[in-house]
Design a protein around this motif. Structure first.
Motif, PDB file in Angstrom:
ATOM      1  N   ARG A   1       6.069  -7.091   8.428  1.00  0.00           N
ATOM      2  CA  ARG A   1       5.511  -5.785   8.054  1.00  0.00           C
ATOM      3  C   ARG A   1       6.663  -4.811   7.811  1.00  0.00           C
ATOM      4  N   PHE A   2       6.596  -4.127   6.653  1.00  0.00           N
ATOM      5  CA  PHE A   2       7.566  -3.098   6.305  1.00  0.00           C
ATOM      6  C   PHE A   2       6.835  -1.749   6.239  1.00  0.00           C
ATOM      7  N   GLU A   3       7.339  -0.761   6.963  1.00  0.00           N
ATOM      8  CA  GLU A   3       6.764   0.578   6.924  1.00  0.00           C
ATOM      9  C   GLU A   3       7.894   1.574   6.679  1.00  0.00           C
ATOM     10  N   LEU A   4       7.818   2.291   5.520  1.00  0.00           N
ATOM     11  CA  LEU A   4       8.923   3.114   5.071  1.00  0.00           C
ATOM     12  C   LEU A   4       8.456   4.522   4.733  1.00  0.00           C
ATOM     13  N   THR A   5       9.400   5.455   4.790  1.00  0.00           N
ATOM     14  CA  THR A   5       9.080   6.812   4.369  1.00  0.00           C
ATOM     15  C   THR A   5       9.132   6.913   2.854  1.00  0.00           C
ATOM     16  N   GLU A   6       8.580   8.024   2.328  1.00  0.00           N
ATOM     17  CA  GLU A   6       8.478   8.173   0.885  1.00  0.00           C
ATOM     18  C   GLU A   6       9.836   8.269   0.207  1.00  0.00           C
ATOM     19  N   ASP A   7      10.857   8.801   0.929  1.00  0.00           N
ATOM     20  CA  ASP A   7      12.172   8.896   0.311  1.00  0.00           C
ATOM     21  C   ASP A   7      12.966   7.595   0.423  1.00  0.00           C
ATOM     22  N   PHE A   8      12.330   6.565   1.022  1.00  0.00           N
ATOM     23  CA  PHE A   8      12.866   5.203   1.069  1.00  0.00           C
ATOM     24  C   PHE A   8      14.162   5.077   1.886  1.00  0.00           C
ATOM     25  N   LYS A   9      14.507   6.090   2.684  1.00  0.00           N
ATOM     26  CA  LYS A   9      15.747   6.055   3.437  1.00  0.00           C
ATOM     27  C   LYS A   9      15.552   5.686   4.899  1.00  0.00           C
ATOM     28  N   SER A  10      14.345   5.786   5.395  1.00  0.00           N
ATOM     29  CA  SER A  10      14.105   5.506   6.809  1.00  0.00           C
ATOM     30  C   SER A  10      12.810   4.729   6.945  1.00  0.00           C
ATOM     31  N   GLY A  11      12.706   3.988   8.054  1.00  0.00           N
ATOM     32  CA  GLY A  11      11.491   3.234   8.282  1.00  0.00           C
ATOM     33  C   GLY A  11      11.705   2.140   9.293  1.00  0.00           C
ATOM     34  N   PHE A  12      10.632   1.333   9.463  1.00  0.00           N
ATOM     35  CA  PHE A  12      10.650   0.267  10.447  1.00  0.00           C
ATOM     36  C   PHE A  12      10.214  -1.034   9.798  1.00  0.00           C
ATOM     37  N   ILE A  13      10.766  -2.149  10.336  1.00  0.00           N
ATOM     38  CA  ILE A  13      10.415  -3.482   9.847  1.00  0.00           C
ATOM     39  C   ILE A  13      10.133  -4.349  11.050  1.00  0.00           C
ATOM     40  N   ASP A  14       9.041  -5.072  11.010  1.00  0.00           N
ATOM     41  CA  ASP A  14       8.687  -5.988  12.077  1.00  0.00           C
ATOM     42  C   ASP A  14       9.127  -7.402  11.716  1.00  0.00           C
ATOM     43  N   SER A  15       9.684  -8.109  12.727  1.00  0.00           N
ATOM     44  CA  SER A  15      10.112  -9.511  12.570  1.00  0.00           C
ATOM     45  C   SER A  15      11.030  -9.666  11.360  1.00  0.00           C
ATOM     46  N   LEU A  16      12.070  -8.853  11.313  1.00  0.00           N
ATOM     47  CA  LEU A  16      12.993  -8.877  10.170  1.00  0.00           C
ATOM     48  C   LEU A  16      13.952 -10.054  10.290  1.00  0.00           C
TER      49      LEU A  16
ATOM     50  N   VAL B   1       0.854  -1.188   0.000  1.00  0.00           N
ATOM     51  CA  VAL B   1       0.000   0.000   0.000  1.00  0.00           C
ATOM     52  C   VAL B   1       0.892   1.241   0.000  1.00  0.00           C
ATOM     53  N   TYR B   2       0.541   2.209  -0.893  1.00  0.00           N
ATOM     54  CA  TYR B   2       1.229   3.491  -0.898  1.00  0.00           C
ATOM     55  C   TYR B   2       0.225   4.575  -0.511  1.00  0.00           C
ATOM     56  N   ASP B   3       0.518   5.279   0.593  1.00  0.00           N
ATOM     57  CA  ASP B   3      -0.337   6.367   1.074  1.00  0.00           C
ATOM     58  C   ASP B   3       0.235   7.675   0.539  1.00  0.00           C
ATOM     59  N   ARG B   4      -0.494   8.279  -0.465  1.00  0.00           N
ATOM     60  CA  ARG B   4       0.026   9.486  -1.103  1.00  0.00           C
ATOM     61  C   ARG B   4      -0.009  10.683  -0.151  1.00  0.00           C
ATOM     62  N   THR B   5      -0.892  10.658   0.827  1.00  0.00           N
ATOM     63  CA  THR B   5      -1.008  11.805   1.730  1.00  0.00           C
ATOM     64  C   THR B   5       0.160  11.862   2.702  1.00  0.00           C
ATOM     65  N   SER B   6       0.468  10.727   3.372  1.00  0.00           N
ATOM     66  CA  SER B   6       1.541  10.694   4.368  1.00  0.00           C
ATOM     67  C   SER B   6       2.900  10.371   3.762  1.00  0.00           C
ATOM     68  N   GLY B   7       2.889   9.888   2.515  1.00  0.00           N
ATOM     69  CA  GLY B   7       4.145   9.492   1.898  1.00  0.00           C
ATOM     70  C   GLY B   7       4.731   8.228   2.502  1.00  0.00           C
ATOM     71  N   ARG B   8       3.867   7.381   3.061  1.00  0.00           N
ATOM     72  CA  ARG B   8       4.327   6.136   3.677  1.00  0.00           C
ATOM     73  C   ARG B   8       4.051   4.957   2.756  1.00  0.00           C
ATOM     74  N   VAL B   9       4.966   3.977   2.793  1.00  0.00           N
ATOM     75  CA  VAL B   9       4.833   2.742   2.022  1.00  0.00           C
ATOM     76  C   VAL B   9       4.717   1.592   3.010  1.00  0.00           C
ATOM     77  N   LEU B  10       3.702   0.753   2.803  1.00  0.00           N
ATOM     78  CA  LEU B  10       3.444  -0.343   3.726  1.00  0.00           C
ATOM     79  C   LEU B  10       3.345  -1.646   2.942  1.00  0.00           C
ATOM     80  N   ALA B  11       4.238  -2.601   3.252  1.00  0.00           N
ATOM     81  CA  ALA B  11       4.173  -3.960   2.689  1.00  0.00           C
ATOM     82  C   ALA B  11       4.001  -4.915   3.847  1.00  0.00           C
ATOM     83  N   GLN B  12       3.054  -5.800   3.732  1.00  0.00           N
ATOM     84  CA  GLN B  12       2.791  -6.694   4.856  1.00  0.00           C
ATOM     85  C   GLN B  12       2.279  -8.025   4.346  1.00  0.00           C
TER      86      GLN B  12
END
Length: 844
Positions: free
Chosen positions: A125-140, A97-108
């Motif tokens: 679960r992958f949750e990333l910022t729009e510039d793809f440089k920062s974010g969080f990953i669950d159970s990596l 899922v790409y949220d155009r408002t928050s600029g967040r990318v979510l793959a789960q």
């Protein structure tokens, strides 16, 4: 709007395995289950090109069951077995899922990213910022495979939650790291070893892994705690840092430790510093420089110490007590001048002969456990299609008190050249040219008393009480000598209609000697009583020869046993007698072992300083059987007979080479061999020299080796008759056994033993039978156990080295423990046990 998927994949790749210079999607859209309008695809590619700095060639390959645009929530969602292929990398998830408002990318949902190099990252679960440089990953979970020492090694990171910072660093909260495979039967079991830390920080730019509040676990049991440490990324081959320490404990040095520091100055050169702190002797400094160039490489290693307590060592000439500073310099180099020529060196410079052993430094020129001399050499070699060139010089540095430096030869140089060409028409065949130049010098003549050694020079070194041919041999002549030898030979094989093989041959050998013996210094005058007035200045020698070799191979079928070959062999060689025997130096023809390997040699001497003369015939019978399933038998039996002329082996020289060899009578001893291979992987070989008169065993060797399931073993037995004229007064007999047993696919046992069966003879004034009071002596022994798998190597070895080879006053008993955690490092500990084994040069 589809840009979010490309951004998601790029961030995941950067998060797991390294930097991505720019986004460029390589393939066209295909195999999409739901149709996408052309206008939407065009808008997508334009958006991608904008995001990738104007690269309008960016493309994406996407597979999904459903693609949903939600204008109310301003999102784009791909669902159902989503798979995106991008620049050789594949991202898979249940939904993206790409949220155009928050600029967040979510793959789960079973998210999985496979890198082009095979690195695999999975997470819930992958949750990333729009510039793809920062974010969080669950159970990596990250799995990365690299090649180390020619074998693939897979490393694994895992954490309940991980954070990607600025596209360069991954922080694993409560992370683990291991190079071990999970248990096949129960993947939930802890691996053999793993590092658990409050935080594991993987910096892709530095290619370094940092561990905070780390614990090393074996099979889930904590064994060590380290507040903070770091290690290179598994992809790194060389990186600045500390190496495994080495611990030292001895009576002469005290206790101490070496803490090596490796400094990677550039991709092609580095420096290793090894400071060593010793409680009794102070600071020992060691440094090694390595440099690889376009055509080769070289290294320089230096060590030195200002001793705090020289009294720990023996006085001269038994040790280096008088020296405050002791050290060494070693250098090894090898360069390819072109595809055919190589130049190189291996040099050692020592303050004294005991330094390396006393301070437990292994010399680079030592090739085996029993090597007790440092060999320095400079060489130039060349290899042609049918030619060979080798030019080198040698300097030998003995490393035990019983060897005298003035006995050692300085070789300056030795040159060998060989060239083969087709014989001229109409004779055909092959013509071979051989050239050898040897030039050397030594300060003192090396005498050895026969039949027993009683006399000693300075109470230490070999010498003779009476300098006569009957009681003294010369292992090296004082002064200088140069010899140039050239030999041209021709041979050709003919097969007649009956199948008989005739090989005529002829050769001519010319030798020139330039000799300047030293008959004044030390005991060099003794050579006059052994050889008389030795030849001086220039002396020449010429030896022509001609002969023929006859073979008649008879092949027959052995039915179900296969095929057998019976081959009688006869060789006749005619030449004049050898001249100036005993009046010339012998430096390179000191070893003569008459057996099956040189029965049909034109010249049975091992070097150029001696040359075989007279008319001689060699004959033998060879039998071969080749059967099914690898069954093979080969046997040879033969003899050599002096037909006419002077027997070179009967005459002997200043070293008595040839005498007691089995060739010193007109009829030689019988020699033979038997090789039996019942099936692949198992073989038995024996060779013998039997007395010509009574068939007594003058020389016998037997070897067996084989693999039987999980057991691999090798057995060697040898028995050699006494050769008192060569300084070998006693019969030598012994057994050596080596075995390795794979107890499990990972655990193994190993062992080796050498038994001196004639020890009782050499250590008793009165001969005692083998069944008498004295037992055979175990002269060397080793026993080990080990474990090895894809991530761990553990070895424990006990060894006992005989004092006559180790240079110590007693047999040296040592325990070695080595542990290697693949990709993390290794450590080893060596400890002498039992009685105090004072090394050579050390004060008792």
């Amino acid at each position: 709007m589809f840009l979010s998927k490309v951004g998601l994949q790029a961030v995941l790749m950067r998060r797991v395995a390294g930097t991505i210079a720019g986004l460029a999607i390589a393939t066209a859209l295909s195999t999409l289950v739901v149709s996408m309008p052309a206008s939407a695809q065009s808008t997508l590619n334009d958006s991608l090109a904008k995001r990738t700095q104007g690269n309008k060639d960016s493309k994406l390959l996407l597979e999904a069951k459903e693609l949903v645009y939600d204008n109310d929530r301003n999102t784009v969602t791909a669902r159902g077995d989503v798979e995106m292929n991008y620049q050789g990398r594949t991202l898979q998830a249940d939904s993206v899922v790409y949220d155009r408002t928050s600029g967040r990318v979510l793959a789960q949902g079973n998210a999985r990213l496979t890198e082009a190099d095979g690195t695999v990252a999975t997470g819930d679960r992958f949750e990333l910022t729009e510039d793809f440089k920062s974010g969080f990953i669950d159970s990596l979970r990250v799995q990365q495979t690299v090649v180390e020492r020619g074998r693939p090694v897979t490393t694994r990171f895992s954490a309940p939650r991980a954070e990607r910072i600025e596209g360069e660093t991954t922080v694993f909260e409560r992370g683990t790291y291991t190079a071990c495979e999970p248990c096949a039967k129960d993947p939930t079991r802890p691996p053999l070893w793993q590092v658990k830390a409050a935080r594991v920080i993987h910096n892709n730019t530095e290619r370094t892994i940092y561990y905070e509040n780390a614990t090393l676990e074996f099979a889930g049991v904590p064994v060590a705690y380290v507040p903070y440490f770091w290690s290179p990324d598994p992809t790194v081959k060389r990186k600045t840092g500390l190496l495994a320490p080495t611990y030292i404990a001895s009576s002469a040095l005290g206790v101490g430790a070496a803490i090596p520091v490796f400094i990677a100055l550039a991709p092609n050169y580095d420096l290793t510093l090894r400071p060593t702190f010793l409680s009794r002797q102070g600071f020992l400094g060691q440094a090694e420089w390595r440099h690889r160039l376009e055509t080769g490489s070289y290294s320089i290693r230096a060590a030195g110490i200002f001793q705090a307590d020289p009294q720990a060592f023996q006085p001269s000439p038994f040790g280096a007590r008088e020296k405050d500073f002791r050290g060494s310099i070693e250098s090894v180099g090898r360069f390819h001048l072109n595809e055919r020529w190589q130049f190189g060196w291996n040099l050692t410079l020592l303050s004294d002969k005991w330094f390396l052993q006393n301070y437990q430094i292994r010399n680079r020129s030592l090739t085996d456990l029993y090597g007790r001399e440092a060999i320095s050499t400079v060489y130039l070699t060349g290899q042609g299609d049918r030619s060979w060139f080798d030019l080198r010089s040698y300097y030998f540095k003995p490393l035990t008190s019983s060897d005298w430096q003035k006995h050692q030869a300085v070789v300056h140089p030795v040159w060998d050249y060989e060239k083969r060409v087709n014989g001229p028409a109409p004779i055909g065949g092959e013509v071979k040219l051989e050239v050898n130049l040897t030039s050397l010098s030594r300060e003192a003549t090396h005498f050895q008393e026969i039949p027993t050694q009683r006399a000693r020079l300075f109470g230490i070194y070999d010498t003779c009480a009476v300098f006569s041919r009957e009681t003294c041999i010369v292992r090296g002549l004082g002064g200088s000598s140069t010899r140039l030898s050239t030999q041209v030979s021709w041979r050709r094989s003919f097969i007649d209609p009956a199948g008989q093989v005739w090989t005529p041959f002829t050769y001519a050998r010319a030798d020139g000697f330039w000799i300047a013996p030293n008959t004044t210094d030390y005991q060099n005058y003794g050579i006059m009583g052994i050889a008389g007035q030795t030849d001086q200045d220039f002396t020449g020698r010429f030896m022509p020869g001609a002969g023929v070799e006859y073979r008649f191979p008879l092949v027959a079928s052995a039915g179900s046993w296969g095929t057998q070959l019976v081959e009688p062999i006869v060789q006749v060689i005619a030449r004049p007698g050898e001249t100036r025997v005993g009046r010339l130096p012998n430096e390179d023809a000191q070893s003569l072992v008459f057996d099956d390997t040189n029965l049909f040699a034109w010249d049975k001497f091992s070097g150029y300083d001696r040359v075989e003369g007279g008319v001689r015939t060699n004959y033998g019978l060879q039998y071969t059987l080749n059967g099914p399933s690898g069954f093979h038998v080969n046997a040879l039996f033969g003899q050599s007979i002096q037909l006419a002329g002077r027997n070179s082996f009967e005459s002997g020289d200043i070293l008595n080479v040839g005498r007691d060899s089995g060739l010193d009578d007109r009829r030689s001893d019988y020699v033979g061999r038997v090789l039996l291979q019942p099936w692949a992987g198992v073989s038995f070989q024996t060779r013998a020299r039997l007395d010509k008169d009574n068939l007594a065993l003058n020389r016998f060797e037997a070897a067996f080796q084989g693999t039987f399931g999980s057991l691999t073993t090798r057995f060697v037995y040898a028995r050699y008759a006494a050769q008192p004229l060569l300084g070998l007064d006693d019969r030598r007999e012994g057994v050596a056994v080596q075995s390795k047993l794979d107890v499990t696919p990972n655990w193994y046992l190993s062992g080796a033993v050498t038994v001196d069966l004639d020890h009782y003879r050499r250590n008793s004034a009165t001969p005692i039978s083998p069944l008498g009071q004295r037992d055979p002596t175990v002269s060397a022994f080793a026993l080990g156990a080990g474990y090895r798998d894809e991530c761990t190597t553990l070895e424990v070895t006990y060894s006992s080295t005989p004092r006559q080879f180790s240079g110590a006053k007693e047999n040296v008993q040592t325990v070695l423990l080595r542990l290697e955690l693949r990709t993390l490092g290794q450590a080893s500990v060596t400890q002498n046990i039992g009685g105090v084994a004072s090394a050579d040069g050390v004060a008792p």
